[in-house]
Design a protein around this motif. Structure first.
Motif, PDB file in Angstrom:
ATOM      1  N   ARG A 235     110.129  45.093  44.101  1.00 50.03           N
ATOM      2  CA  ARG A 235     110.500  45.234  42.689  1.00 50.03           C
ATOM      3  C   ARG A 235     109.272  45.342  41.784  1.00 50.03           C
ATOM      4  O   ARG A 235     109.380  45.765  40.629  1.00 50.03           O
ATOM      5  CB  ARG A 235     111.364  44.044  42.262  1.00 50.03           C
ATOM      6  CG  ARG A 235     112.727  44.013  42.932  1.00 50.03           C
ATOM      7  CD  ARG A 235     113.445  42.718  42.687  1.00 50.03           C
ATOM      8  NE  ARG A 235     112.766  41.582  43.311  1.00 50.03           N
ATOM      9  CZ  ARG A 235     113.239  40.343  43.365  1.00 50.03           C
ATOM     10  NH1 ARG A 235     114.421  40.075  42.820  1.00 50.03           N
ATOM     11  NH2 ARG A 235     112.557  39.382  43.944  1.00 50.03           N
ATOM     12  N   LYS A 241     107.640  58.474  41.203  1.00 53.92           N
ATOM     13  CA  LYS A 241     108.424  59.283  42.137  1.00 53.92           C
ATOM     14  C   LYS A 241     107.467  60.205  42.887  1.00 53.92           C
ATOM     15  O   LYS A 241     107.350  61.398  42.579  1.00 53.92           O
ATOM     16  CB  LYS A 241     109.494  60.067  41.382  1.00 53.92           C
ATOM     17  CG  LYS A 241     110.532  59.171  40.718  1.00 53.92           C
ATOM     18  CD  LYS A 241     111.501  59.950  39.844  1.00 53.92           C
ATOM     19  CE  LYS A 241     112.538  60.673  40.678  1.00 53.92           C
ATOM     20  NZ  LYS A 241     113.499  59.754  41.338  1.00 53.92           N
ATOM     21  N   GLU A 262     120.700  47.671  43.083  1.00 54.57           N
ATOM     22  CA  GLU A 262     119.259  47.464  42.892  1.00 54.57           C
ATOM     23  C   GLU A 262     118.476  47.959  44.103  1.00 54.57           C
ATOM     24  O   GLU A 262     117.410  48.572  43.956  1.00 54.57           O
ATOM     25  CB  GLU A 262     118.977  45.977  42.645  1.00 54.57           C
ATOM     26  CG  GLU A 262     117.514  45.678  42.360  1.00 54.57           C
ATOM     27  CD  GLU A 262     117.249  44.209  42.091  1.00 54.57           C
ATOM     28  OE1 GLU A 262     116.108  43.869  41.741  1.00 54.57           O
ATOM     29  OE2 GLU A 262     118.192  43.387  42.235  1.00 54.57           O
ATOM     30  N   ASP A 265     118.492  51.698  43.957  1.00 56.75           N
ATOM     31  CA  ASP A 265     117.623  52.160  42.864  1.00 56.75           C
ATOM     32  C   ASP A 265     116.154  52.116  43.267  1.00 56.75           C
ATOM     33  O   ASP A 265     115.352  52.935  42.802  1.00 56.75           O
ATOM     34  CB  ASP A 265     117.842  51.309  41.608  1.00 56.75           C
ATOM     35  CG  ASP A 265     119.138  51.642  40.887  1.00 56.75           C
ATOM     36  OD1 ASP A 265     119.698  52.730  41.151  1.00 56.75           O
ATOM     37  OD2 ASP A 265     119.599  50.818  40.079  1.00 56.75           O
ATOM     38  N   MET A 266     115.781  51.176  44.129  1.00 61.03           N
ATOM     39  CA  MET A 266     114.401  51.115  44.590  1.00 61.03           C
ATOM     40  C   MET A 266     114.024  52.356  45.383  1.00 61.03           C
ATOM     41  O   MET A 266     112.884  52.826  45.328  1.00 61.03           O
ATOM     42  CB  MET A 266     114.190  49.858  45.458  1.00 61.03           C
ATOM     43  CG  MET A 266     114.152  48.549  44.689  1.00 61.03           C
ATOM     44  SD  MET A 266     112.779  48.451  43.488  1.00 61.03           S
ATOM     45  CE  MET A 266     113.623  48.833  41.969  1.00 61.03           C
ATOM     46  N   ARG A 268     115.500  55.364  44.950  1.00 60.49           N
ATOM     47  CA  ARG A 268     115.503  56.454  43.966  1.00 60.49           C
ATOM     48  C   ARG A 268     114.238  56.440  43.116  1.00 60.49           C
ATOM     49  O   ARG A 268     113.690  57.495  42.766  1.00 60.49           O
ATOM     50  CB  ARG A 268     116.733  56.325  43.063  1.00 60.49           C
ATOM     51  CG  ARG A 268     116.832  57.422  42.005  1.00 60.49           C
ATOM     52  CD  ARG A 268     117.995  57.197  41.073  1.00 60.49           C
ATOM     53  NE  ARG A 268     119.268  57.338  41.760  1.00 60.49           N
ATOM     54  CZ  ARG A 268     120.063  56.317  42.117  1.00 60.49           C
ATOM     55  NH1 ARG A 268     119.708  55.071  41.821  1.00 60.49           N
ATOM     56  NH2 ARG A 268     121.196  56.533  42.734  1.00 60.49           N
ATOM     57  N   ARG A 269     113.770  55.267  42.809  1.00 59.94           N
ATOM     58  CA  ARG A 269     112.631  55.105  41.899  1.00 59.94           C
ATOM     59  C   ARG A 269     111.354  55.753  42.434  1.00 59.94           C
ATOM     60  O   ARG A 269     110.515  56.210  41.659  1.00 59.94           O
ATOM     61  CB  ARG A 269     112.396  53.602  41.672  1.00 59.94           C
ATOM     62  CG  ARG A 269     111.197  53.232  40.838  1.00 59.94           C
ATOM     63  CD  ARG A 269     111.152  51.727  40.692  1.00 59.94           C
ATOM     64  NE  ARG A 269     109.876  51.237  40.223  1.00 59.94           N
ATOM     65  CZ  ARG A 269     109.552  49.956  40.125  1.00 59.94           C
ATOM     66  NH1 ARG A 269     110.437  49.021  40.445  1.00 59.94           N
ATOM     67  NH2 ARG A 269     108.354  49.579  39.703  1.00 59.94           N
ATOM     68  N   GLU A 339     118.628  62.527  46.385  1.00 62.53           N
ATOM     69  CA  GLU A 339     119.139  62.143  45.078  1.00 62.53           C
ATOM     70  C   GLU A 339     119.989  63.276  44.502  1.00 62.53           C
ATOM     71  O   GLU A 339     119.581  64.438  44.511  1.00 62.53           O
ATOM     72  CB  GLU A 339     117.980  61.803  44.140  1.00 62.53           C
ATOM     73  CG  GLU A 339     118.417  61.228  42.817  1.00 62.53           C
ATOM     74  CD  GLU A 339     117.231  60.819  41.943  1.00 62.53           C
ATOM     75  OE1 GLU A 339     117.456  60.234  40.870  1.00 62.53           O
ATOM     76  OE2 GLU A 339     116.087  61.099  42.360  1.00 62.53           O
TER      77      GLU A 339
END
Length: 340
Positions: A235, A241, A262, A265-266, A268-269, A339
């Motif tokens: 985190r 990206k 979450e 999302d990690m 995707r981030r 994505e």
């Protein structure tokens, strides 16, 4: 220095701690190792169709004793530290020698009518025998042929690979061997993973990959790879990206539903536009349930679920990814996604 070369293709060997497998170096006919395309349209699949994952609830004695002593639920990071140390002991055990020693000790306990030791000895022997079968004989933990089947045909060249919750980093090394010339960044917030699980990963283990000059199959080793290992909470990572592949293995199933967004999302981030997100989770099957029951004292320090591939895929699809490839190998589900 390196025990295997391209001359050893189609050879497999049991070492005291793992199986070296150089079979099917060209990755031909791997469909029998991964059953893909079980779902043709993820948008039509619902939770009513698939149900929720199976939760493993029989925690290890170490965790229960810690919680009794501290009068609180074991913190997540602490549970991972306990698990990593316990699990690593299996990887570094000389299994044939230890099996022989445990059988001799059990025989001695029987002769002395020490039934407390007999009970303990039988439990230890069953656990080690199961590990021997799952890891050395079946090669179900690392599963190189199955993992190569999941990883094949990615449209990448010299990729940057990010491994979240990397532990010993096996899968990223396999990817790096298949798509050489790039970089691997491994991340885990337990320093023991860097110093021991990865640090003591056998330098003699052969990874089947490709030769970047010729495209022909090649044997790779850990110390030939471009790897950086970060001890950090994922985190807190400051990357953008910038990775062609973001990978996690056995991560999604360790959090309940409210925290799964979450985790996703990690991925995707950090993944580039049109890059790949790759995930695996343990399969919900009878032998997996039995494995986590028998191996509870070693394996069950953390929250854990077992999923089927449709459940895993639905989490991924609902959180903004299109699934490129999905299926299952020996003991894991596997998904390659992009994505949306």
């Amino acid at each position: 220095m390196y025990p295997y070369t391209e001359e050893d293709f189609e050879y497999t060997e049991l070492t005291p701690t793992y199986r070296a497998d150089l079979r099917n170096a060209t990755n031909q006919g791997l469909d029998k190792f991964i059953n893909a395309n079980l779902v043709s349209d993820w948008s039509q699949l619902t939770w009513k169709d698939v149900g929720k994952p199976y939760e493993v609830k029989n925690f290890s004695k170490d965790r229960l004793e810690w919680e009794t002593e501290h009068q609180q639920t074991m913190p997540v990071k602490t549970s991972w530290e306990y698990f990593n140390k316990a699990f690593h002991e299996l990887f570094i055990t000389d299994v044939p020698v230890e099996l022989s020693a445990k059988k001799k000790a059990l025989k001695k306990s029987f002769k002395q009518f020490d039934f407390k030791e007999v009970k303990s000895g039988i439990g230890d022997l069953v656990q080690l025998s199961l590990w021997n079968y799952a890891h050395r004989i079946e090669d179900g933990v690392w599963d190189p042929r199955g993992k190569r089947a999941l990883f094949e045909r990615l449209d990448v060249k010299n990729p940057r690979i990010l491994f979240l919750g990397a532990a010993e980093g096996y899968e990223a090394m396999q990817l790096h061997a298949m798509y050489p010339g790039g970089e691997v960044v491994m991340v885990d917030y337990d320093e023991f993973c860097k110093t021991d699980r990865f640090g003591k990963f056998p330098t003699t283990y052969p990874f089947l990959g490709s030769n970047p000059q010729t495209g022909s199959p090649k044997v790779w080793y850990k110390d030939q790879m471009n790897i950086t290992y970060l001890v950090e909470d994922i985190r807190n990572l400051e990357f953008g990206k910038e990775f062609d592949i973001v990978l996690s293995v056995g991560l999604l199933e360790h959090v309940p539903d409210q925290h799964k967004p979450e985790i996703l999302d990690m991925h995707r981030r950090f993944v580039k536009p049109n890059g790949y997100m790759i995930m695996t989770t343990p399969r919900n099957q009878f032998k997996s349930r039995m494995y986590y029951r028998v191996m509870a004292e070693i394996m069950n320090h953390t929250y854990r679920e077992l999923m089927d591939i449709r459940q895993m895929g639905l989490y991924v699809y609902e959180h903004g990814f299109d699934i490129v490839r999905h299926g299952y190998i020996k003991v894991h589900n596997g998904i390659v996604a992009r994505e949306r």
